[in-house]
Design an enzyme around this catalytic site. Structure first.
Site, PDB file in Angstrom:
ATOM      1  N   CYS A   1     -96.997 -16.206  39.623  1.00  9.90           N
ATOM      2  CA  CYS A   1     -97.787 -16.241  40.815  1.00  9.90           C
ATOM      3  C   CYS A   1     -99.285 -16.608  40.002  1.00  9.90           C
ATOM      4  CB  CYS A   1     -97.605 -14.667  41.290  1.00  9.90           C
ATOM      5  SG  CYS A   1     -99.022 -14.159  42.391  1.00  9.90           S
ATOM      6  N   HIS A   2     -99.990 -16.912  41.079  1.00 16.88           N
ATOM      7  CA  HIS A   2    -101.549 -17.019  40.727  1.00 16.88           C
ATOM      8  C   HIS A   2    -102.198 -15.818  39.982  1.00 16.88           C
ATOM      9  CE1 HIS A   2    -104.485 -20.572  40.974  1.00 16.88           C
ATOM     10  NE2 HIS A   2    -104.965 -19.659  39.927  1.00 16.88           N
ATOM     11  N   THR A   3    -101.745 -14.689  40.281  1.00 19.00           N
ATOM     12  CA  THR A   3    -102.193 -13.488  39.739  1.00 19.00           C
ATOM     13  C   THR A   3    -102.241 -13.455  38.305  1.00 19.00           C
ATOM     14  OG1 THR A   3    -101.864 -12.390  41.972  1.00 19.00           O
ATOM     15  CG2 THR A   3    -102.631 -11.093  40.059  1.00 19.00           C
TER      16      THR A   3
ATOM     17  N   HIS B   1     -94.695 -10.776  36.988  1.00 15.91           N
ATOM     18  CA  HIS B   1     -94.636  -9.614  37.770  1.00 15.91           C
ATOM     19  C   HIS B   1     -93.782 -10.243  39.072  1.00 15.91           C
ATOM     20  CE1 HIS B   1     -97.949 -11.655  39.333  1.00 15.91           C
ATOM     21  NE2 HIS B   1     -97.825 -11.191  40.813  1.00 15.91           N
ATOM     22  N   GLU B   2     -93.355 -11.517  38.818  1.00 17.15           N
ATOM     23  CA  GLU B   2     -92.336 -11.779  40.350  1.00 17.15           C
ATOM     24  C   GLU B   2     -91.173 -12.212  39.623  1.00 17.15           C
ATOM     25  OE1 GLU B   2     -94.462 -14.376  43.339  1.00 17.15           O
ATOM     26  OE2 GLU B   2     -92.811 -15.829  42.697  1.00 17.15           O
TER      27      GLU B   2
ATOM     28  N   CYS C   1     -93.997   6.277  44.865  1.00 14.48           N
ATOM     29  CA  CYS C   1     -93.433   7.510  44.371  1.00 14.48           C
ATOM     30  C   CYS C   1     -92.683   8.174  45.263  1.00 14.48           C
ATOM     31  CB  CYS C   1     -94.586   8.357  43.732  1.00 14.48           C
ATOM     32  SG  CYS C   1     -95.642   9.112  44.999  1.00 14.48           S
TER      33      CYS C   1
ATOM     34  N   CYS D   1     -96.308  11.162  47.479  1.00 13.67           N
ATOM     35  CA  CYS D   1     -97.766  11.167  47.771  1.00 13.67           C
ATOM     36  C   CYS D   1     -98.223  11.098  49.237  1.00 13.67           C
ATOM     37  CB  CYS D   1     -98.742  10.337  47.008  1.00 13.67           C
ATOM     38  SG  CYS D   1     -98.576   8.550  47.409  1.00 13.67           S
TER      39      CYS D   1
ATOM     40  N   CYS E   1     -97.507   7.483  50.291  1.00 15.49           N
ATOM     41  CA  CYS E   1     -95.887   7.109  50.367  1.00 15.49           C
ATOM     42  C   CYS E   1     -95.463   7.895  51.605  1.00 15.49           C
ATOM     43  CB  CYS E   1     -95.169   7.538  49.393  1.00 15.49           C
ATOM     44  SG  CYS E   1     -95.523   6.281  47.877  1.00 15.49           S
TER      45      CYS E   1
ATOM     46  N   CYS F   1     -99.732   3.757  47.118  1.00 13.56           N
ATOM     47  CA  CYS F   1     -99.107   4.939  46.146  1.00 13.56           C
ATOM     48  C   CYS F   1    -100.325   5.454  45.498  1.00 13.56           C
ATOM     49  CB  CYS F   1     -97.985   4.523  45.679  1.00 13.56           C
ATOM     50  SG  CYS F   1     -97.318   5.936  44.586  1.00 13.56           S
TER      51      CYS F   1
ATOM     52  N   ARG G   1     -99.904   2.669  42.515  1.00 13.10           N
ATOM     53  CA  ARG G   1    -100.781   1.668  43.004  1.00 13.10           C
ATOM     54  C   ARG G   1    -101.369   0.525  41.890  1.00 13.10           C
ATOM     55  NH1 ARG G   1    -106.258   3.380  45.784  1.00 13.10           N
ATOM     56  NH2 ARG G   1    -104.642   4.780  46.886  1.00 13.10           N
TER      57      ARG G   1
ATOM     58  N   CYS H   1     -93.164 -10.600  44.824  1.00 10.97           N
ATOM     59  CA  CYS H   1     -94.138 -10.686  44.880  1.00 10.97           C
ATOM     60  C   CYS H   1     -94.683 -11.717  45.898  1.00 10.97           C
ATOM     61  CB  CYS H   1     -95.359 -10.857  43.751  1.00 10.97           C
ATOM     62  SG  CYS H   1     -96.882 -11.029  43.937  1.00 10.97           S
TER      63      CYS H   1
ATOM     64  N   ARG I   1     -93.587 -22.385  43.914  1.00 14.61           N
ATOM     65  CA  ARG I   1     -93.023 -21.453  42.888  1.00 14.61           C
ATOM     66  C   ARG I   1     -92.321 -22.174  41.957  1.00 14.61           C
ATOM     67  NH1 ARG I   1     -96.805 -18.618  43.569  1.00 14.61           N
ATOM     68  NH2 ARG I   1     -96.864 -16.409  44.155  1.00 14.61           N
TER      69      ARG I   1
HETATM   70  P1  NAD Z   1    -101.752 -20.873  44.695  1.00 19.31           P
HETATM   71  O1  NAD Z   1    -102.470 -21.351  43.494  1.00 19.31           O
HETATM   72  O2  NAD Z   1    -100.566 -21.386  44.550  1.00 19.31           O
HETATM   73  O3  NAD Z   1    -102.357 -21.354  45.952  1.00 19.31           O
HETATM   74  C1  NAD Z   1    -103.865 -21.049  46.182  1.00 19.31           C
HETATM   75  C2  NAD Z   1    -104.357 -22.255  47.236  1.00 19.31           C
HETATM   76  O4  NAD Z   1    -105.713 -21.962  47.544  1.00 19.31           O
HETATM   77  C3  NAD Z   1    -104.285 -23.478  46.368  1.00 19.31           C
HETATM   78  O5  NAD Z   1    -103.753 -24.472  47.321  1.00 19.31           O
HETATM   79  C4  NAD Z   1    -106.051 -23.923  46.473  1.00 19.31           C
HETATM   80  O6  NAD Z   1    -106.173 -25.192  46.585  1.00 19.31           O
HETATM   81  C5  NAD Z   1    -106.443 -23.076  47.764  1.00 19.31           C
HETATM   82  N1  NAD Z   1    -107.973 -22.867  47.592  1.00 19.31           N
HETATM   83  C6  NAD Z   1    -108.606 -22.502  46.469  1.00 19.31           C
HETATM   84  N2  NAD Z   1    -109.785 -22.332  46.830  1.00 19.31           N
HETATM   85  C7  NAD Z   1    -109.844 -22.391  48.000  1.00 19.31           C
HETATM   86  C8  NAD Z   1    -110.864 -22.448  49.236  1.00 19.31           C
HETATM   87  N3  NAD Z   1    -112.005 -22.060  48.606  1.00 19.31           N
HETATM   88  N4  NAD Z   1    -110.804 -22.854  50.349  1.00 19.31           N
HETATM   89  C9  NAD Z   1    -109.683 -23.240  50.637  1.00 19.31           C
HETATM   90  N5  NAD Z   1    -108.399 -23.226  49.668  1.00 19.31           N
HETATM   91  C10 NAD Z   1    -108.519 -22.848  48.696  1.00 19.31           C
HETATM   92  O7  NAD Z   1    -101.796 -19.109  44.377  1.00 19.31           O
HETATM   93  P2  NAD Z   1    -100.654 -18.396  45.111  1.00 19.31           P
HETATM   94  O8  NAD Z   1     -99.648 -18.085  44.086  1.00 19.31           O
HETATM   95  O9  NAD Z   1    -100.145 -18.738  46.344  1.00 19.31           O
HETATM   96  O10 NAD Z   1    -101.628 -16.923  45.443  1.00 19.31           O
HETATM   97  C11 NAD Z   1    -102.704 -17.136  46.391  1.00 19.31           C
HETATM   98  C12 NAD Z   1    -103.546 -15.743  46.190  1.00 19.31           C
HETATM   99  O11 NAD Z   1    -103.070 -14.561  46.409  1.00 19.31           O
HETATM  100  C13 NAD Z   1    -104.040 -15.564  44.578  1.00 19.31           C
HETATM  101  O12 NAD Z   1    -105.457 -15.106  44.822  1.00 19.31           O
HETATM  102  C14 NAD Z   1    -103.069 -14.538  44.145  1.00 19.31           C
HETATM  103  O13 NAD Z   1    -103.784 -13.729  43.215  1.00 19.31           O
HETATM  104  C15 NAD Z   1    -103.094 -13.695  45.712  1.00 19.31           C
HETATM  105  N6  NAD Z   1    -102.046 -12.537  45.784  1.00 19.31           N
HETATM  106  C16 NAD Z   1    -102.218 -11.392  46.097  1.00 19.31           C
HETATM  107  C17 NAD Z   1    -101.315 -10.449  46.396  1.00 19.31           C
HETATM  108  C18 NAD Z   1    -101.621  -9.096  47.045  1.00 19.31           C
HETATM  109  O14 NAD Z   1    -100.747  -8.314  47.200  1.00 19.31           O
HETATM  110  N7  NAD Z   1    -102.876  -9.120  47.832  1.00 19.31           N
HETATM  111  C19 NAD Z   1    -100.153 -10.730  45.957  1.00 19.31           C
HETATM  112  C20 NAD Z   1     -99.618 -12.057  45.342  1.00 19.31           C
HETATM  113  C21 NAD Z   1    -100.790 -12.993  45.248  1.00 19.31           C
HETATM  114 ZN    ZN Z   2     -97.853 -11.879  42.274  1.00 19.54          ZN
END
Ligand code: NAD
Ligand code: ZN
Length: 380
Positions: free
Chosen positions: A48-50, A70-71, A100, A103, A106, A114, A118, A178, A373
């Protein structure tokens, strides 16, 4: 085979020794699970991108050496003291944020934040005793978001593990642990687009496309995909996107482009980029009076959200969510059932697959913006 219960397991893990350097497959020692923990054999994991942000550590605090991931999907190998809801052999999905069940969060129907479990991206140790369960020659290797799935075995708090239908194929449903649940839930549970509404999705990676899929399931009639990478657009049609905007192809701000396309603004927007400018655009492009924007992307640690307060006074709403507001243990099994019943397709999110030994390929693909993915097969 002799039982491994209560013993240290030696296995392969992909260790990030330094920020931005390729992971190295090492033999690690994985300690047995302590109170309220389970040890899991990971069968499939994906990137995942995170993971990439924290591995690059450009906009995030560096914590190394560390085992990312994490995925994933796996099978419980053994359980620690006090674990009541999981047993060896259970099929499970680890989740970066926990539940949990005790809390105030939850117990609230509105929150999945959580108090105990969290997401905490800076912690590299277990909550119970502040120690790592991974080591190499006695030197501790840090955990990542309580999951560290880039290892054949990992130790996770019981509260961060969802027990799922054992008939569900782990090589597919691992992506629900995720990204796909996050995007889907961000739309269905948080943005809640009314039937016939117009939804903008910023970022068409797996998370954004899952958000688009959520908009389609909710009955949105126009789904506008926004991405800086136009290569994303063709594939996004399969996820319900009906129109596309690449901000680079316009001289006007993208908020204005969207307002002109939609007679004043979109009804809902979901930001899945992690880019602060896209977050601001996603808020400012919703219609006054009723528009709701939802932030999902993980921001740079120093990012600040700046907009004119009048954008709020004009009755726009800004929200944010982790894991699409799903409670990991209570809700994730039912998301898996959506896949089992055919309501939710997962195959189209899985564009690549590599053996564990080639895990760095998954990083290269994500950095190049290729594919959605990439499944990493742990037993190869
Ligand atoms: P990814 O890299 O596969 O997709 C991100 C897309 O955003 C890409 O296609 C990229 O070209 C585009 N992008 C980047 N900057 C941009 C902009 N300024 N304007 C328009 N498009 C833009 O990533 P992903 O795995 O799909 O994850 C996406 C985001 O979600 C990441 O920031 C990740 O960390 C986050 N995330 C958050 C949670 C949560 O629970 N909040 C969970 C998972 C992932
Ligand atoms: Zn993720």
């Amino acid at each position: 085979m002799a039982s491994t219960v209560g013993k240290v397991i030696k296995c392969k893990a992909a260790v990030a020794w330094e920020a931005g350097k390729p992971l190295l497959i090492e033999e690690v020692d994985v300690a047995p699970p302590q109170a309220m923990e389970v040890r899991i054999k990971i069968l499939f994991t994906s990137l995942c991108h995170t993971d990439v942000y924290f591995w690059e550590a450009k906009g995030q605090n560096p914590v190394f050496p560390r085992i990312f991931g994490h995925e994933a999907g796996g099978i419980v190998e053994s359980v620690g003291e006090g674990v009541t809801e999981l047993a060896p052999g259970d099929h499970v999905l680890p989740v970066f944020t926990g539940e949990c069940k005790e809390c105030a969060h939850c117990k609230s129907a509105e929150s999945n934040m959580c108090d105990l479990l969290r997401i905490n991206t800076d912690r590299g140790v277990m909550i119970g005793d502040g120690q790592s369960r991974f080591s190499i020659n006695g030197k501790p290797i840090f955990h990542f978001v309580g999951t560290s799935t880039f290892s054949e075995y990992t130790v996770i708090h019981e509260g961060c593990v969802a027990k799922i239908n054992p008939a569900a194929p782990l090589d597919k449903v691992c992506v629900l642990s995720c990204g796909i649940s996050t995007g889907l839930g961000a739309t269905i549970n948080v943005a809640k687009p009314p039937k016939g509404s117009t939804v903008a999705i910023f970022g068409l990676g797996a998370v954004g496309l899952a958000a688009a899929e959520g908009a389609r399931l909710a009955g949105a009639s126009r789904i506008i995909g926004v991405d800086l990478n136009s290569d994303r657009f063709e594939a996004a049609r399969k996820f319900g996107c009906t129109e596309f905007v690449n901000p680079k192809e316009h001289t006007k701000p993208v908020q204005q482009v969207l307002a002109e396309m939609t007679n004043g603004g979109v009804d809902r927007s979901v930001e899945c980029t992690g880019n602060i400018n896209a977050m601001i655009q996603a808020f400012e492009c919703v219609h006054d009076g009723w528009g709701v924007a939802v932030l999902v992307g993980v921001p740079h640690k120093d990012a600040e959200f700046k907009t004119h307060p009048m954008n709020f006074l004009n009755e726009r709403t800004l929200r944010g969510t982790f894991f699409g507001n799903y409670k990991p243990r209570t809700d994730l099994p039912s998301v898996v059932e959506k896949y089992m019943s055919g309501e939710l397709e997962l195959d189209k999110f899985i564009t690549h697959s590599v053996p564990f030994s080639e895990i760095n390929t998954a990083f290269d693909l994500m950095l190049k913006g290729e594919g959605l993915r990439c499944i990493i097969r742990m037993d190869e």
